[in-house]
Design a protein around this motif. Structure first.
Motif, PDB file in Angstrom:
ATOM      1  N   GLY A 201       0.836  -1.187   0.000  1.00 37.49           N
ATOM      2  CA  GLY A 201       0.000   0.000   0.000  1.00 37.49           C
ATOM      3  C   GLY A 201       0.873   1.240   0.000  1.00 37.49           C
ATOM      4  O   GLY A 201       1.965   1.237  -0.578  1.00 37.49           O
ATOM      5  N   TRP A 202       0.395   2.288   0.663  1.00 35.82           N
ATOM      6  CA  TRP A 202       1.164   3.538   0.708  1.00 35.82           C
ATOM      7  C   TRP A 202       2.198   3.439   1.826  1.00 35.82           C
ATOM      8  O   TRP A 202       1.890   3.620   2.996  1.00 35.82           O
ATOM      9  CB  TRP A 202       0.254   4.739   0.915  1.00 35.82           C
ATOM     10  N   VAL A 203       3.424   3.154   1.449  1.00 34.43           N
ATOM     11  CA  VAL A 203       4.512   2.924   2.395  1.00 34.43           C
ATOM     12  C   VAL A 203       5.225   4.247   2.675  1.00 34.43           C
ATOM     13  O   VAL A 203       5.600   4.975   1.751  1.00 34.43           O
ATOM     14  CB  VAL A 203       5.505   1.884   1.842  1.00 34.43           C
ATOM     15  N   MET A 204       5.443   4.531   3.951  1.00 32.59           N
ATOM     16  CA  MET A 204       6.034   5.810   4.349  1.00 32.59           C
ATOM     17  C   MET A 204       7.555   5.786   4.241  1.00 32.59           C
ATOM     18  O   MET A 204       8.291   5.871   5.225  1.00 32.59           O
ATOM     19  CB  MET A 204       5.622   6.142   5.789  1.00 32.59           C
ATOM     20  N   THR A 205       8.039   5.661   3.000  1.00 29.65           N
ATOM     21  CA  THR A 205       9.476   5.809   2.777  1.00 29.65           C
ATOM     22  C   THR A 205       9.828   7.301   2.793  1.00 29.65           C
ATOM     23  O   THR A 205       8.954   8.173   2.710  1.00 29.65           O
ATOM     24  CB  THR A 205       9.889   5.208   1.424  1.00 29.65           C
ATOM     25  N   GLU A 206      11.098   7.596   2.856  1.00 28.33           N
ATOM     26  CA  GLU A 206      11.539   8.994   2.871  1.00 28.33           C
ATOM     27  C   GLU A 206      11.053   9.722   1.616  1.00 28.33           C
ATOM     28  O   GLU A 206      10.607  10.878   1.673  1.00 28.33           O
ATOM     29  CB  GLU A 206      13.054   9.054   2.982  1.00 28.33           C
ATOM     30  N   ARG A 207      11.102   9.046   0.482  1.00 24.87           N
ATOM     31  CA  ARG A 207      10.672   9.655  -0.780  1.00 24.87           C
ATOM     32  C   ARG A 207       9.181   9.971  -0.766  1.00 24.87           C
ATOM     33  O   ARG A 207       8.760  11.062  -1.174  1.00 24.87           O
ATOM     34  CB  ARG A 207      11.004   8.717  -1.940  1.00 24.87           C
ATOM     35  N   GLN A 208       8.379   9.022  -0.316  1.00 20.36           N
ATOM     36  CA  GLN A 208       6.936   9.235  -0.292  1.00 20.36           C
ATOM     37  C   GLN A 208       6.557  10.389   0.640  1.00 20.36           C
ATOM     38  O   GLN A 208       5.707  11.220   0.313  1.00 20.36           O
ATOM     39  CB  GLN A 208       6.233   7.954   0.154  1.00 20.36           C
ATOM     40  N   VAL A 209       7.185  10.416   1.795  1.00 17.83           N
ATOM     41  CA  VAL A 209       6.883  11.471   2.769  1.00 17.83           C
ATOM     42  C   VAL A 209       7.285  12.834   2.220  1.00 17.83           C
ATOM     43  O   VAL A 209       6.541  13.823   2.328  1.00 17.83           O
ATOM     44  CB  VAL A 209       7.603  11.187   4.103  1.00 17.83           C
ATOM     45  N   LYS A 210       8.450  12.902   1.597  1.00 18.20           N
ATOM     46  CA  LYS A 210       8.961  14.172   1.087  1.00 18.20           C
ATOM     47  C   LYS A 210       8.120  14.713  -0.067  1.00 18.20           C
ATOM     48  O   LYS A 210       7.830  15.914  -0.137  1.00 18.20           O
ATOM     49  CB  LYS A 210      10.411  13.996   0.633  1.00 18.20           C
ATOM     50  N   LEU A 211       7.691  13.822  -0.968  1.00 14.11           N
ATOM     51  CA  LEU A 211       7.033  14.273  -2.189  1.00 14.11           C
ATOM     52  C   LEU A 211       5.522  14.410  -2.072  1.00 14.11           C
ATOM     53  O   LEU A 211       4.930  15.304  -2.679  1.00 14.11           O
ATOM     54  CB  LEU A 211       7.364  13.310  -3.340  1.00 14.11           C
ATOM     55  N   TRP A 212       4.877  13.517  -1.283  1.00 10.38           N
ATOM     56  CA  TRP A 212       3.443  13.441  -1.410  1.00 10.38           C
ATOM     57  C   TRP A 212       2.644  13.401  -0.109  1.00 10.38           C
ATOM     58  O   TRP A 212       1.417  13.488  -0.147  1.00 10.38           O
ATOM     59  CB  TRP A 212       3.061  12.219  -2.254  1.00 10.38           C
ATOM     60  N   LEU A 213       3.305  13.250   1.016  1.00 14.34           N
ATOM     61  CA  LEU A 213       2.531  13.169   2.254  1.00 14.34           C
ATOM     62  C   LEU A 213       2.257  14.574   2.785  1.00 14.34           C
ATOM     63  O   LEU A 213       3.069  15.167   3.476  1.00 14.34           O
ATOM     64  CB  LEU A 213       3.267  12.329   3.313  1.00 14.34           C
ATOM     65  N   ASN A 214       1.067  15.084   2.458  1.00 10.37           N
ATOM     66  CA  ASN A 214       0.641  16.385   2.941  1.00 10.37           C
ATOM     67  C   ASN A 214      -0.648  16.216   3.748  1.00 10.37           C
ATOM     68  O   ASN A 214      -1.040  15.092   4.080  1.00 10.37           O
ATOM     69  CB  ASN A 214       0.438  17.350   1.777  1.00 10.37           C
ATOM     70  N   GLU A 215      -1.283  17.294   4.055  1.00  9.84           N
ATOM     71  CA  GLU A 215      -2.505  17.214   4.855  1.00  9.84           C
ATOM     72  C   GLU A 215      -3.584  16.375   4.158  1.00  9.84           C
ATOM     73  O   GLU A 215      -4.266  15.565   4.793  1.00  9.84           O
ATOM     74  CB  GLU A 215      -3.043  18.619   5.127  1.00  9.84           C
ATOM     75  N   ALA A 216      -3.700  16.547   2.837  1.00  9.34           N
ATOM     76  CA  ALA A 216      -4.681  15.764   2.090  1.00  9.34           C
ATOM     77  C   ALA A 216      -4.334  14.276   2.103  1.00  9.34           C
ATOM     78  O   ALA A 216      -5.221  13.413   2.197  1.00  9.34           O
ATOM     79  CB  ALA A 216      -4.768  16.274   0.652  1.00  9.34           C
ATOM     80  N   GLY A 217      -3.039  13.979   2.015  1.00  4.45           N
ATOM     81  CA  GLY A 217      -2.602  12.588   2.060  1.00  4.45           C
ATOM     82  C   GLY A 217      -2.883  11.938   3.396  1.00  4.45           C
ATOM     83  O   GLY A 217      -3.330  10.786   3.465  1.00  4.45           O
ATOM     84  N   GLU A 218      -2.628  12.660   4.472  1.00  2.00           N
ATOM     85  CA  GLU A 218      -2.920  12.144   5.810  1.00  2.00           C
ATOM     86  C   GLU A 218      -4.417  11.868   5.967  1.00  2.00           C
ATOM     87  O   GLU A 218      -4.826  10.847   6.538  1.00  2.00           O
ATOM     88  CB  GLU A 218      -2.463  13.153   6.874  1.00  2.00           C
ATOM     89  N   LYS A 219      -5.221  12.746   5.426  1.00  4.65           N
ATOM     90  CA  LYS A 219      -6.672  12.564   5.490  1.00  4.65           C
ATOM     91  C   LYS A 219      -7.101  11.325   4.706  1.00  4.65           C
ATOM     92  O   LYS A 219      -7.952  10.549   5.152  1.00  4.65           O
ATOM     93  CB  LYS A 219      -7.378  13.801   4.956  1.00  4.65           C
ATOM     94  N   GLN A 220      -6.486  11.134   3.542  1.00  3.34           N
ATOM     95  CA  GLN A 220      -6.813   9.975   2.722  1.00  3.34           C
ATOM     96  C   GLN A 220      -6.451   8.668   3.419  1.00  3.34           C
ATOM     97  O   GLN A 220      -7.219   7.694   3.391  1.00  3.34           O
ATOM     98  CB  GLN A 220      -6.085  10.063   1.377  1.00  3.34           C
ATOM     99  N   ILE A 221      -5.284   8.638   4.062  1.00  5.30           N
ATOM    100  CA  ILE A 221      -4.878   7.436   4.800  1.00  5.30           C
ATOM    101  C   ILE A 221      -5.871   7.141   5.916  1.00  5.30           C
ATOM    102  O   ILE A 221      -6.295   5.994   6.106  1.00  5.30           O
ATOM    103  CB  ILE A 221      -3.454   7.605   5.373  1.00  5.30           C
TER     104      ILE A 221
END
Length: 263
Positions: A201-221
């Protein structure tokens, strides 16, 4: 502690069948691949891995050796070059012995819109995400067969199951991997070579967190996952250990989803 290392547990399983087993991992220098290399080395496996990024890969080798785990063999490789990949498989087998587990982890999920996709970009995404998985499996098959069997773990993604709309070439490539898994499992099965597909699924690697984990992403999770915890690379690596070990000896032609209950 970096994001890749989160998700560790106090007493991880030990798989005796993985000790001294020769394991080949693609894209092992960072993210999920880095965790795969660390986890298999911790099991006492003889690990070889390839990556296009030399500096972090070499640092990973030294960090593992400093811990006292078996030092992995790193070989720089652009997986779009199939002959280079074949050479690395051959080198790993020459130095470590017949490869008994293949982890086809490497891939790239850069975002793109359909209107912006050119023929060259499409072909490059297929080369980066799916083509090398086939040819790596082709390369290890004879040595697995001659050794009495082996395990090939393809890496897919839940993106094609949920129909993500922001990376259509990537989604297509990951859907193709499931079809390839089933075809190869059927063909290789009589040789006791198991082929399965691991879908993160959506794995919290350094790349994913840096590029795409924003407030909307946290809400989606929070809305999509059944479980409230975040998914990290070690969560994927622990499933890969099981699929490479003899404990999963009758598992083949299957999708194994590790996504916190997203799908």
């Amino acid at each position: 502690m970096s994001n890749e290392r989160k998700g560790a547990i106090d007493q991880p399983a030990v798989y005796p069948s993985l000790k001294d087993r020769v394991v080949f991992i693609t894209g092992g220098g960072s993210g999920i691949g880095e965790s795969l290399v660390e986890h298999f080395c911790a099991q006492g496996a003889k690990v070889a891995f390839v990556d296009i990024a030399a500096a972090p890969s070499k640092a990973l080798v030294e960090r593992i050796a400093a811990k006292g785990d078996p030092k992995p063999l790193f070989m720089p490789c652009d997986l779009r070059d199939i002959e280079a990949l074949r050479s690395c498989v051959a080198q790993a087998a020459k130095e470590l012995g017949p490869i008994r587990a293949l982890l086809n982890n490497a891939g790239n999920d850069d975002r793109h819109a359909t209107a912006d996709v050119t023929v060259d970009y499409w072909n490059d995404r297929m080369a980066v995400n799916v083509r090398h998985q086939f040819f790596a499996a082709q390369a290890v098959r004879p040595m697995m067969r001659d050794a009495g069997g082996g395990s090939i773990v393809m890496f897919g993604s839940i993106t094609w199951l949920v129909g993500d709309g922001d990376c259509p070439a990537y989604v297509t490539s990951k859907a193709a991997i499931t079809g390839m898994t089933r075809a190869l499992a059927r063909e290789f099965g009589p040789e006791r070579i198991r082929v399965n597909c691991l879908l993160p699924g959506w794995v919290m690697t350094e790349r994913q967190v840096k590029l795409w984990l924003n407030e909307a992403g946290e809400k989606q999770i929070a809305e999509r996952q059944c479980l409230p915890d975040r998914l990290f690379a070690p969560d994927i690596a622990r499933m890969a250990l099981f699929l490479a070990a003899d404990d999963s000896r009758m598992c083949s032609s299957q999708n194994f989803i590790v996504d916190g209950g997203w799908v």
